[in-house]
Write a protein that holds these residues in place. Sequence first.
Motif, short mmCIF file in Angstrom:
data_model
loop_
_atom_site.label_atom_id
_atom_site.label_comp_id
_atom_site.label_asym_id
_atom_site.label_seq_id
_atom_site.Cartn_x
_atom_site.Cartn_y
_atom_site.Cartn_z
N SER A 1 0.83 -1.22 0.00
CA SER A 1 0.00 0.00 0.00
C SER A 1 0.86 1.25 0.00
N ILE A 2 0.29 2.30 -0.60
CA ILE A 2 0.94 3.62 -0.62
C ILE A 2 0.02 4.58 0.12
N LEU A 3 0.57 5.22 1.15
CA LEU A 3 -0.22 6.20 1.89
C LEU A 3 0.17 7.60 1.43
N PHE A 4 -0.81 8.39 1.09
CA PHE A 4 -0.54 9.76 0.67
C PHE A 4 -1.01 10.72 1.77
N ASP A 5 -0.09 11.42 2.38
CA ASP A 5 -0.38 12.45 3.38
C ASP A 5 -1.07 11.90 4.62
N GLY A 6 -1.59 12.80 5.45
CA GLY A 6 -2.19 12.36 6.72
C GLY A 6 -3.13 13.42 7.24
N TRP A 7 -3.36 13.41 8.55
CA TRP A 7 -4.29 14.35 9.17
C TRP A 7 -3.53 15.20 10.20
N LYS A 8 -4.25 16.18 10.69
CA LYS A 8 -3.72 17.04 11.74
C LYS A 8 -3.43 16.19 13.00
N GLY A 9 -2.39 16.60 13.74
CA GLY A 9 -1.92 15.80 14.87
C GLY A 9 -2.99 15.37 15.86
N GLU A 10 -3.92 16.28 16.18
CA GLU A 10 -4.89 15.93 17.23
C GLU A 10 -5.83 14.81 16.79
N TYR A 11 -5.82 14.46 15.50
CA TYR A 11 -6.69 13.38 15.02
C TYR A 11 -5.90 12.11 14.69
N THR A 12 -4.71 12.00 15.27
CA THR A 12 -3.85 10.86 14.94
C THR A 12 -4.52 9.52 15.26
N LYS A 13 -5.18 9.44 16.41
CA LYS A 13 -5.80 8.16 16.78
C LYS A 13 -6.89 7.79 15.78
N ASP A 14 -7.69 8.79 15.41
CA ASP A 14 -8.74 8.54 14.41
C ASP A 14 -8.11 8.11 13.07
N PHE A 15 -6.98 8.73 12.75
CA PHE A 15 -6.33 8.41 11.48
C PHE A 15 -5.86 6.96 11.48
N GLY B 1 0.84 16.04 10.84
CA GLY B 1 0.81 15.97 12.30
C GLY B 1 0.73 14.54 12.81
N SER B 2 0.22 13.64 11.98
CA SER B 2 0.04 12.25 12.41
C SER B 2 1.18 11.33 11.93
N LEU B 3 2.11 11.92 11.19
CA LEU B 3 3.11 11.10 10.48
C LEU B 3 3.98 10.24 11.41
N LYS B 4 4.48 10.87 12.47
CA LYS B 4 5.43 10.16 13.33
C LYS B 4 4.79 8.88 13.90
N GLN B 5 3.60 9.05 14.46
CA GLN B 5 2.97 7.87 15.09
C GLN B 5 2.54 6.83 14.06
N VAL B 6 2.18 7.26 12.88
CA VAL B 6 1.83 6.30 11.83
C VAL B 6 3.07 5.50 11.45
N LEU B 7 4.19 6.20 11.25
CA LEU B 7 5.43 5.50 10.87
C LEU B 7 5.87 4.51 11.95
N GLU B 8 5.64 4.86 13.22
CA GLU B 8 6.01 3.96 14.32
C GLU B 8 5.31 2.60 14.21
N LEU B 9 4.11 2.62 13.61
CA LEU B 9 3.32 1.39 13.56
C LEU B 9 3.66 0.49 12.37
N ILE B 10 4.46 0.99 11.45
CA ILE B 10 4.73 0.23 10.21
C ILE B 10 6.08 -0.48 10.29
N GLU B 11 6.07 -1.79 10.05
CA GLU B 11 7.31 -2.59 9.98
C GLU B 11 7.23 -3.51 8.77
N PRO B 12 8.28 -3.69 7.99
CA PRO B 12 9.48 -2.88 8.00
C PRO B 12 9.17 -1.45 7.59
N LYS B 13 10.10 -0.54 7.91
CA LYS B 13 9.82 0.89 7.67
C LYS B 13 9.61 1.17 6.18
N PRO B 14 8.60 1.94 5.88
CA PRO B 14 8.30 2.24 4.48
C PRO B 14 9.29 3.28 3.92
N LEU B 15 9.27 3.40 2.60
CA LEU B 15 10.06 4.43 1.94
C LEU B 15 9.21 5.70 1.88
#
Length: 400
Positions: free
Chosen positions: A49-63, A90-104
């Motif tokens: 899968s390819i993820l394009f962009d994200g949401w504002k930080g306060e909505y990270t859990k919803d994202f 704003g949600s990027l850091k926590q989203v990346l934390e959940l992905i293994e192996p790390k995406p490009l």
Amino acid sequence: MDRTLVHEITNNLFLLRMVDDQVRYFEALWEIPEGITYNAYLLRTSEGSILFDGWKGEYTKDFIDTIKKVTDFNEIKYVVVHHMEPDHTGSLKQVLELIEPKPLVIGRPMVKDMIRSFYGIDVKFKPIKKVEEIKIGEYNLMFIPAPWLHWPETMVTYVRELKTLLTCDAFGGYGIPHKIFDDEEPDISQYLRGVKKYLATVIGSYKSHIIKNINNLLRLNIEIKILAPGHGLLWRKDPKRIIDYYYHLAKGEVKERKALVVYDSMYGFVERAISKIVKILSEYAFRVEIFEFNDKERAEISEIISEASDSSFIVLGISTYENDMFPLMKNVIDMLIKKVNREVPILVVSSYGWGPVVGTKVLEAIKNSKFKIVDVIQFRGTTTEDFETKVKNIIDRVIA
Ligand SMILES: Cc1cc2nc3c(=O)[nH]c(=O)nc-3n(C[C@H](O)[C@H](O)[C@H](O)COP(=O)(O)O)c2cc1C
Ligand SMILES: [Fe+2]
Ligand SMILES: [Fe+2]
């Protein structure tokens, strides 16, 4: 009410939308009672899968919960960052934390350092230096730099097989559409008011770049069946309409005889002068949009900027305050110069008690902008008898 939405907009391409009806001042500045949406996208391919962009930080859990509805996190092999502004990252850091192996992570060269500086993480990174097409699974993705829409590091992506252009901030708008696509929206002109306001307030300073980038896109000769921005409505019935709308607003073209009147009045002197002007403007068949700062009303700066972007005439009523312009009007002028800066005639009227200074101050403030002050009428307290005649002569000159 569920403020999140997932929808497969075309084969394997999903819209992940968050409705933000909590924000009152976008970028802590622009009044948006109409709210906004953050639109991220996810493409499922045979290569992950390819993820394009994200949401504002306060909505990270919803994202995170929303992404789970369409893909397993470990399936995400690529994350495309079109734009670093935190309403999309704003949600990027926590989203990346959940992905293994790390995406490009794919983005314009500046993005790698920005991610480190904003979020304190180092990512596996593929820089996009110029227009570049990359095949991922069964899809060809063309990454197209689009500088200053709305920051220097912005780009857009064309998914060739789906004839879909993902544009992040560009071609977006304020407002919370009831549905997803332009053909489902009952009142496009109402939605376009939010687009006009969004363009004026967020990307207004970069109008020349809007034109350059649209010309670049047209030169690529790509067929756009779906235009999918990072805010607001998606366009599939008539993507050309939103591109044209942006283009004409960026050019500063006016469609009608419309006067924008903005004034302050502490005790009613400027207000009475403005009433006289408004009456005359109506006689001259101007449609008049009025915004006021007084002891009962406080106009929204975002609406003023928006309406200034397609007015053919501007009237500013400014009272004299401690040897200067009334402070809120000073701010209006700053914002007009910063965000609108068009070749539009401006009439200034000002009331004073003991020393007429606003004329000099406003000429000084505006002198390096594109605006043209056609006249300044200053009066002590109340207007003089020849006021109406003066105003009519000025309007005769303006519309000649
Ligand atoms: C807080 C305050 C500051 C003022 N400062 C000045 C000033 O520096 N110079 C001046 O000529 N008049 C000054 N005035 C007088 C007003 O500019 C004048 O009465 C004008 O007609 C007010 O118009 P308005 O009631 O539409 O605001 C001031 C008035 C107020 C209330
Ligand atoms: Fe932005
Ligand atoms: Fe944005």
